[in-house]
Write a protein that holds these residues in place. Sequence first.
Motif: not given
Length: 341
Positions: A20-28, A39-44
């Motif tokens: 991903a563009s940044r390490r913490d930009a991935s989905r979770l 449920a869907e959120t983000t790594i950030a």
Amino acid sequence: MRLSDFDYELPPELIAQHPASRRDASRLLTLDRASGAVAETTIASIAGEFRAGDLLILNDTRVIPARLKGQKETGGAVEVFLVRRLPGAAEIWSCLIKASRSPGKGTRILLPGGVNATVVSREDGEWQVLFEGAADFMSWVEGAGSMPLPPYIKRQPEGEDLERYQTVFAREKGAVAAPTAGLHFTPELLDEIRSRGVQIAPLTLHVGLGTFMPVRVEELSEHTMHRERYRIPEETAAAIRRTKEAGGRVIALGTTSLRALEHAASSGELVAGEREADIFILPGYRFRVVDALITNFHLPKSTLFMLVCAFAGKETMLHAYGEAVKRRFRFFSYGDAMFIS
């Protein structure tokens, strides 16, 4: 149980070829294994999944650039892939070798920087190779080798891989594949997790090639699990005991951390120290240490997919993976992640 029980449909375009563009930009994708709710959120925003009193265990292994290109004395091109260092004073490694003709005992391979490799023996499909000529072998490997990307990444290693196929907390050199759930984390994200009253403790498991080896038998009782070297510090074992006694959760960052912890507790009580893990976790396994798991999405019919099915239940996990496919999550090493609570 049978291998075909752990299959699922994965569109090939969902296999991530770049980070991903940044390490913490991935989905979770979050999964409650009690209810099966996703449920869907983000790594950030993953820090919000933690509670005060939790303990996060991470794997601080460091990937070595294990692919070495050289040539035989006769001039033929050879690729040597370092798998694991064998015990002893000499620099002898178990390796895979790619060449036009299979090298026999005594074959010498000329490598960059005046280093020579000599085939000592062959066993179980791997060559035992003696390396000579490097004053500091690991420093030489860092300069001479290239990053060992997984086989499902259909491109050559690029400059970004030197940084992104390595966790920010990688310390102990020895892995030939990354503990990929950890690739999403930044120092700032780890600090935010700590600020919520969560302790973070390391262990080391050197991820081996067995991570990518397909299961070749239909009856899973016939499968032999690969071995991976790991070390659990006494400080980490003590932190786990304190967390359990206080009612907190032990959260494994990645299946590598989970396998080390569960193997170390196979006698019933977690034991610190250095060992080799060959634990094969299937549905029906009783988890002794780990209460929650952060992990990437795994290959169909793989031992890692079987592990997460054991952790959350096979039908629950097949449903969650179906949701991930439907929502176009990215899969495998450079893909998105799950938090299984």
